[in-house]
Motif scaffolding. Structure first.
Motif, mmCIF file in Angstrom:
data_model
loop_
_atom_site.group_PDB
_atom_site.id
_atom_site.type_symbol
_atom_site.label_atom_id
_atom_site.label_comp_id
_atom_site.label_asym_id
_atom_site.label_seq_id
_atom_site.Cartn_x
_atom_site.Cartn_y
_atom_site.Cartn_z
ATOM 1 N N MET A 18 40.245 40.498 38.005
ATOM 2 C CA MET A 18 39.754 39.168 38.348
ATOM 3 C C MET A 18 40.814 38.389 39.115
ATOM 4 N N ASP A 25 38.155 27.156 36.602
ATOM 5 C CA ASP A 25 37.390 28.155 35.831
ATOM 6 C C ASP A 25 37.072 27.610 34.436
ATOM 7 N N LYS A 28 34.728 24.542 34.424
ATOM 8 C CA LYS A 28 33.342 24.993 34.607
ATOM 9 C C LYS A 28 32.789 25.593 33.309
ATOM 10 N N TYR A 29 33.631 26.384 32.638
ATOM 11 C CA TYR A 29 33.151 27.008 31.408
ATOM 12 C C TYR A 29 32.928 25.957 30.316
ATOM 13 N N ALA A 32 29.581 24.468 31.082
ATOM 14 C CA ALA A 32 28.454 25.395 30.924
ATOM 15 C C ALA A 32 28.233 25.780 29.460
ATOM 16 N N MET A 59 35.866 32.614 24.413
ATOM 17 C CA MET A 59 34.508 33.014 24.798
ATOM 18 C C MET A 59 34.340 33.139 26.309
ATOM 19 N N TRP A 60 35.202 32.462 27.064
ATOM 20 C CA TRP A 60 35.166 32.634 28.531
ATOM 21 C C TRP A 60 35.587 34.065 28.856
ATOM 22 N N MET A 62 35.557 36.659 26.818
ATOM 23 C CA MET A 62 34.544 37.594 26.287
ATOM 24 C C MET A 62 33.313 37.631 27.193
ATOM 25 N N GLY A 63 32.938 36.465 27.722
ATOM 26 C CA GLY A 63 31.791 36.392 28.631
ATOM 27 C C GLY A 63 32.045 37.170 29.909
ATOM 28 N N ASN A 64 33.236 37.022 30.462
ATOM 29 C CA ASN A 64 33.594 37.759 31.680
ATOM 30 C C ASN A 64 33.561 39.271 31.462
ATOM 31 N N ALA A 66 31.787 41.106 29.562
ATOM 32 C CA ALA A 66 30.437 41.695 29.460
ATOM 33 C C ALA A 66 29.870 42.071 30.816
ATOM 34 N N LYS A 67 30.439 41.504 31.869
ATOM 35 C CA LYS A 67 29.882 41.753 33.203
ATOM 36 C C LYS A 67 30.002 43.213 33.630
ATOM 37 N N THR A 70 26.571 44.563 33.159
ATOM 38 C CA THR A 70 25.418 43.946 33.837
ATOM 39 C C THR A 70 24.723 44.893 34.823
ATOM 40 N N ILE A 83 34.302 41.451 19.353
ATOM 41 C CA ILE A 83 35.592 41.185 20.004
ATOM 42 C C ILE A 83 36.571 40.523 19.031
ATOM 43 N N PHE A 85 40.083 38.308 19.287
ATOM 44 C CA PHE A 85 40.912 37.559 20.228
ATOM 45 C C PHE A 85 42.368 37.803 19.840
#
Lengths: 139, 149
Positions: A18, A25, A28-29, A32, A59-60, A62-64, A66-67, A70, A83, A85
Motif C-alpha cells: 500500500m 486515510d 476518511k476511515y 466512514a 479496523m482500518w 483489518m479492512g484493508n 480483506a481486499k 475481493t 485478527i 492487533f
C-alpha cells in the motif's frame, strides 16, 4: 489473477503493497466507520494518551487486508475472519498485505493472513476461512 | 465490575445497509470494488445485488447494555473476529444485538490487564443469523480504576 481453485497449499494470494499511510486515510476511515477516537486523527490527543503520534484504527488495517479476497467474490465468501492487533501503525508506514493458503478441506480454504510494516513487523495477523460455493469434483 | 455483566444482552437495534455508507466505507479501506459500489456489477453478480465488505458490520448499531460503562482511555482493541453465514447485502435490514460473553484478568509485563469479550450478532428481517462478530477489548488497570492514563 489465479483462480481460487488453482491455489495450492503453501502458495500465496498476490501480496499488495500500500502507499504510505496518511492522516487523510485515517480521517476518511473515522468518518466512514464512525470511530472518532481522536488518537487516530489529532496529534495532541495521541501524545496525551502516551503515544508517539497518531495511530491507525486497527479496523482500518483489518479492512484493508480483506481486499486480497475481493477478487474472489464470485467463487465464495469469507466465512471466518479473525485478527489479532499486534503492533501500532503510524503515519508514513508502508504496509504490505499477505495471505498464504495453509489448509484445504472440502469447500473451505484456510489462509494465514498478515499485514507487515516496512520494518518487517506484523502489525496484524490472523486467519481467513474462505468458503467456496461449489465443491468441484466431489459431487 | 465487568464480571457481573457476563451474559447481559442488549435489545435489538434495527439497521439498514445503506448504499452510500457502504460506498464510503469501501473507499475508506481502499477497496472500492464494483461488487460493493456499482449497482450494475451487483445485479450481474451471482448475488444479484451489491454486498458489503466483510468488516462493514463494525459500523452498525447493536443496542446498548446500560450497565456497561467503559473507561474513555486505556482501552486496546486486542482481537476482532467475524463469522458469516452468508455475505451482507446492500439494502437489507439487519437487527443487531450485543452480548457480554466473558471477562477475565491476567497479569503480564504491563501489570494487571482485563479482557472483555463482546459478541455482536446481525440477523435479517426473517430472524435468520447473517453474522456474528467478537471483539476482545483489553483494559489496563489504571483505566479500570478511573485514573488518568
Amino acid at each position: 489473477m489465479t483462480a481460487m481453485t488453482e491455489i495450492k497449499v503453501g502458495e500465496s494470494l498476490e501480496q499488495m503493497q500500500m502507499p504510505p499511510v496518511t492522516r487523510l486515510d485515517l480521517i476518511k476511515y473515522a468518518g466512514a466507520s464512525g470511530d472518532f477516537n481522536p488518537i487516530h486523527t489529532i496529534d495532541e490527543e495521541a501524545t496525551n494518551a502516551g503515544l508517539p503520534g497518531i495511530i491507525a484504527h486497527g479496523m482500518w488495517t483489518m479492512g484493508n487486508l480483506a481486499k486480497l479476497f475481493t477478487p474472489y467474490v464470485e467463487d465464495g465468501f469469507i466465512e471466518d475472519y479473525a485478527i489479532r492487533f499486534r503492533n501500532m501503525v503510524f503515519i508514513d508506514d508502508v504496509l504490505t498485505l499477505q495471505a498464504v493458503l495453509y489448509k484445504e478441506e472440502e469447500n473451505k480454504r484456510e489462509f494465514k493472513v498478515a499485514v507487515v510494516n516496512q520494518k518487517g513487523q506484523e502489525v496484524v495477523n490472523g486467519t481467513v476461512v474462505f468458503r467456496m460455493y461449489e465443491v468441484g469434483m466431489a459431487g | 465490575m465487568f464480571k457481573e455483566l457476563i451474559g447481559k444482552r442488549s435489545a435489538p437495534s434495527k439497521n439498514v445497509i445503506e448504499r452510500g455508507a457502504v460506498k464510503k466505507f469501501a473507499e475508506a479501506i481502499n477497496d472500492p470494488a464494483p461488487i460493493y459500489i456499482d449497482e450494475k456489477a451487483g445485479k450481474a453478480s451471482r448475488y444479484g445485488r451489491n454486498i458489503a465488505p466483510p468488516t462493514f458490520p463494525i459500523t452498525l448499531e447493536y443496542g446498548a447494555i446500560e450497565e456497561l460503562v467503559l473507561p474513555t482511555k486505556g482501552l486496546i482493541h486486542g482481537e476482532q473476529k467475524f463469522h458469516y453465514k452468508r455475505p451482507l447485502f446492500v439494502g437489507e435490514e439487519v437487527y443487531g444485538v450485543t452480548e457480554i460473553k466473558n471477562y477475565y484478568e491476567r497479569t503480564g509485563s504491563f501489570g494487571k490487564m482485563g479482557f472483555l469479550v463482546i459478541e455482536r450478532q446481525g440477523t435479517d428481517a426473517q430472524g435468520e443469523l447473517i453474522f456474528t462478530e467478537e471483539q476482545i477489548i483489553i483494559i489496563n488497570e489504571a483505566a479500570r480504576k478511573g485514573m488518568p492514563v
